[in-house]
Design an enzyme around this catalytic site. Structure first.
Site, short mmCIF file in Angstrom:
data_model
loop_
_atom_site.label_atom_id
_atom_site.label_comp_id
_atom_site.label_asym_id
_atom_site.label_seq_id
_atom_site.Cartn_x
_atom_site.Cartn_y
_atom_site.Cartn_z
N LYS A 55 -0.38 5.20 7.33
CA LYS A 55 0.70 5.47 6.37
C LYS A 55 1.08 6.94 6.37
O LYS A 55 0.26 7.80 6.04
CB LYS A 55 0.27 5.07 4.97
CG LYS A 55 1.32 5.40 3.89
CD LYS A 55 0.83 5.07 2.49
CE LYS A 55 1.86 5.48 1.44
NZ LYS A 55 1.44 5.13 0.07
N SER A 112 5.21 2.72 -1.92
CA SER A 112 5.57 3.70 -0.92
C SER A 112 5.03 3.42 0.48
O SER A 112 5.38 4.11 1.44
CB SER A 112 5.07 5.08 -1.36
OG SER A 112 3.66 5.08 -1.52
N SER A 136 1.77 0.72 -4.64
CA SER A 136 2.37 1.12 -3.37
C SER A 136 1.87 0.36 -2.16
O SER A 136 2.45 0.48 -1.08
CB SER A 136 2.14 2.63 -3.14
OG SER A 136 2.88 3.39 -4.06
#
Length: 366
Positions: A55, A112, A136
């Site tokens: 990520k 996210s 997220s």
């Protein structure tokens, strides 16, 4: 005799073919990835060159990524996260454009951990790392139709000083996420398959959330199917929590001792202890809404059903529950007691087995 391309080579080919339309990656590392794969295979490391994504730009330095690499996993690239200019985080900015939902290009994938969810959903990687401070991991997992796990807060190292964020993983299924937990947890011991029916408490809204009726209906049908299959046994317990929005905001803002935040956390912790007593699971929709458009969610909190468990620290997962009539994936959230991450994963596998097999999005078939 034709030689089959390696797992990493196949992943890189799919990224090269699919990512120009999906924008899930900000960087791809083909040469380094292929070299790492050769080393992992030569050294006979446990993961044997399993391709995964990390990520964001800092993901390669995360504790989980380092553990996976040491075990023979191969990071092939860094995935998109939200860019500047918005206060909402349910989107991603890839190297060449906004990350799109692989089921509907006019919708956001969530965030996210946006690119991580899309990369997994489209079959570009087997699994991807994420982090979850308000939902997220679970929100993009729900909206992209994949499995996402937020680990117990504090179980794994996290750079987040507020204590709200914890490491997580996105994978095609709970079974596919098992190598992540096996390699990142010290002293990992696989959990025996749980004996059905699993005791569970179901709440559509946790007592405060405004849930899209169609989202609620999809999750409700999934829960009914689990009951009918004998996978879960619903337990009658009050699942009402206090809305955590002000408490979460205070903690994120550096004021964990704010009286309202302390009150909400204490009350919800006591209620969750009672809810999850005896090994019960808490089942809810992962999000109150379906994926929103790229212009943003408006005044709606996509985090309404997830961030309570960042405040409380409980492990939580989202797995595919079905689709709305307009083709948007919906996630079912499972919450377990503190530290019961391995048991939660085993329960998620049992739940998956009783629900229809998650299918690939149209974007993955190109």
């Amino acid at each position: 005799m034709t030689r089959m391309p390696s797992a990493v080579a196949r992943a890189l080919e799919r990224i090269d073919r699919l990512d120009p339309a999906l924008h899930a990656f900000i960087e791809v590392w083909p040469d380094v990835a292929l070299a790492r794969e050769r080393e992992a295979v030569a050294r006979r490391l446990p993961l044997g060159g399993l391709p995964f994504a990390v990520k964001g730009p800092a993901g390669i330095r995360s504790f989980a990524a380092r553990r996976l690499i040491a075990a023979g996993g191969v990071p092939v690239g860094a995935t998109s996260v939200p860019g500047p200019g918005t206060h909402w985080q349910t989107w991603g900015q890839g190297a060449h454009g906004r990350t799109v939902n692989p089921w509907r290009a006019d919708r956001t994938p969530g965030g996210s951990s946006a690119g991580s969810a899309v990369a997994v959903a489209a079959g570009m990687v087997e699994l991807a790392t994420g982090s979850d401070g308000a939902g997220s991991v679970r929100i993009p997992a729900a909206w992209c139709g994949v499995f996402g796990l937020k680990t117990t807060n504090g179980l794994l190292p996290s750079p987040d000083r507020s204590g709200l964020a914890s490491a997580g993983v996105l994978a095609r299924s709970a079974a596919a996420a098992e190598p992540y937990l096996r390699r990142v947890l010290d002293g990992y011991e696989p959990s025996a398959a749980p004996s059905p029916p699993l005791p569970a408490v179901y709440s559509e809204d946790l007592g405060f959330a405004d849930v899209d009726p169609e989202v609620a209906a999809v999750v409700g049908r999934a829960v009914d199917r689990l009951v009918a299959a004998g996978t879960v046994r619903l337990v009658e317990r009050d699942a009402g929590l206090l809305d955590p929005v002000r408490a979460w905001t205070a903690v994120r803002g550096g004021a964990p001792d704010d009286p309202e935040a302390v009150r909400v956390r204490r009350t919800n912790d006591e209620r969750l202890d009672a809810l999850l007593a005896g090994g019960a699971l808490l089942l809810t929709p992962a999000t109150p809404n379906r994926p929103h458009g790229h212009e943003g969610p408006g005044d709606f909190y996509s985090t309404a059903l997830t961030w309570a468990f960042n405040l409380s620290g409980h492990p939580a997962a989202s797995l595919p529950a079905g689709f709305t009539g307009d083709g948007c994936p919906v996630g079912l959230q499972l919450v377990a007691a503190h530290g019961a991450d391995v048991r939660l994963l085993a329960a998620a596998r049992a739940v998956e087995d009783a629900l229809p097999t998650a299918r690939r999005p149209p974007a993955a078939a190109r």
